[in-house]
Motif scaffolding. Sequence first.
Motif, short mmCIF file in Angstrom:
data_model
loop_
_atom_site.label_atom_id
_atom_site.label_comp_id
_atom_site.label_asym_id
_atom_site.label_seq_id
_atom_site.Cartn_x
_atom_site.Cartn_y
_atom_site.Cartn_z
N ALA A 168 0.82 -1.21 0.00
CA ALA A 168 0.00 0.00 0.00
C ALA A 168 0.85 1.27 0.00
O ALA A 168 0.44 2.29 -0.57
N SER A 169 2.03 1.21 0.62
CA SER A 169 2.82 2.43 0.76
C SER A 169 3.20 3.07 -0.57
O SER A 169 2.97 4.27 -0.77
N PRO A 170 3.75 2.35 -1.54
CA PRO A 170 4.02 2.99 -2.84
C PRO A 170 2.76 3.34 -3.60
O PRO A 170 2.77 4.28 -4.42
N LEU A 171 1.66 2.63 -3.37
CA LEU A 171 0.41 2.99 -4.04
C LEU A 171 -0.06 4.38 -3.59
O LEU A 171 -0.71 5.09 -4.36
N ILE B 291 -6.90 -0.09 2.54
CA ILE B 291 -5.68 -0.10 3.35
C ILE B 291 -5.22 1.33 3.62
O ILE B 291 -4.85 1.67 4.75
N LEU B 292 -5.26 2.18 2.62
CA LEU B 292 -4.79 3.56 2.81
C LEU B 292 -5.74 4.40 3.65
O LEU B 292 -5.36 5.47 4.14
N ASN B 293 -6.96 3.92 3.84
CA ASN B 293 -7.90 4.61 4.72
C ASN B 293 -7.75 4.20 6.19
O ASN B 293 -8.40 4.77 7.06
N ARG B 294 -6.89 3.23 6.45
CA ARG B 294 -6.63 2.87 7.85
C ARG B 294 -5.94 4.05 8.53
O ARG B 294 -5.16 4.79 7.90
N PRO B 295 -6.18 4.26 9.81
CA PRO B 295 -5.56 5.40 10.50
C PRO B 295 -4.04 5.44 10.37
O PRO B 295 -3.44 6.52 10.33
N LEU C 125 -0.86 10.15 7.67
CA LEU C 125 0.39 10.44 6.96
C LEU C 125 0.11 11.02 5.58
O LEU C 125 0.68 12.04 5.18
N VAL C 126 -0.78 10.35 4.83
CA VAL C 126 -1.06 10.77 3.46
C VAL C 126 -1.71 12.14 3.45
O VAL C 126 -1.42 12.98 2.58
N ALA C 127 -2.59 12.41 4.40
CA ALA C 127 -3.23 13.73 4.46
C ALA C 127 -2.20 14.83 4.70
O ALA C 127 -2.26 15.90 4.07
N LYS C 128 -1.25 14.60 5.58
CA LYS C 128 -0.19 15.59 5.82
C LYS C 128 0.67 15.79 4.57
O LYS C 128 1.08 16.91 4.25
N GLU C 129 0.96 14.70 3.87
CA GLU C 129 1.76 14.79 2.65
C GLU C 129 1.04 15.62 1.59
O GLU C 129 1.66 16.47 0.93
N ARG C 130 -0.24 15.38 1.43
CA ARG C 130 -1.01 16.14 0.44
C ARG C 130 -1.01 17.63 0.78
O ARG C 130 -0.87 18.47 -0.11
N ALA C 131 -1.19 17.94 2.05
CA ALA C 131 -1.21 19.35 2.47
C ALA C 131 0.16 19.98 2.24
O ALA C 131 0.25 21.13 1.77
N PHE C 132 1.22 19.24 2.53
CA PHE C 132 2.56 19.77 2.33
C PHE C 132 2.83 20.03 0.84
O PHE C 132 3.37 21.09 0.45
#
Length: 215
Positions: A165-168, A193-197, A202-209
């Motif tokens: 899931a991480s590279p996806l 999987i990516l919707n798991r806490p 992490l992904v939300a912070k990356e998108r904002a950054f």
Amino acid sequence: MIVYGSSMSPFVRKVLAYASEKGIGLESRAVGMADQDPEFRAASPFGKMPALADGDYRLADSSAIIHYLEARYPEPMLIPAEARARGRVIWFEEFADTILSACGAKMFFNRVVAPIFLKRSGDLEVANNAEREELPKLLDYLESVIPDVGFLVGETLTLADIAVASPLANLGHVDVEIDCARHPRTAAYAERILNRPSFASLVAKERAFLARARA
């Protein structure tokens, strides 16, 4: 315990998500490419992310870090003990680290890292070829092994799911969507999987950054 690196690296993200699923408290300390921070370099002599500092113990490489943490914190078990299941988990981690991530890196570096952070043009031909020619074949493989529901190996989440899931997650950062018509199971699997806490924050912070960096 400190993990050095940026979670936009699928390898750093893998370690952070794994630790979250295990309930291991880690301090995430951001470092950039080829960072000369002496504490980071003490843990990673070649400047590769991620790196770990656990007291006076230092270790680099996401797989090495995860196997260290699994041995130190065996519950909940995310690398099965049973031989065939363990073999499959290690295969999926290797596939994700050396094949899937390598394909994604061609898109991420040339569409994000080069233009945004290095202030130079990326090689879009390389990125576009990876998206058109390489990625669909890798997703075809995943489509053939991902179940309609559940996880890649056994009945519970394992390192296999975290590693794949991480590279996806990085596909979203380069505006690549998984084709739900060609790869419906893979698209649904990535979403759950990516919707798991462990991943979602992490992904939300990356998108904002990235949104701030692009602005």
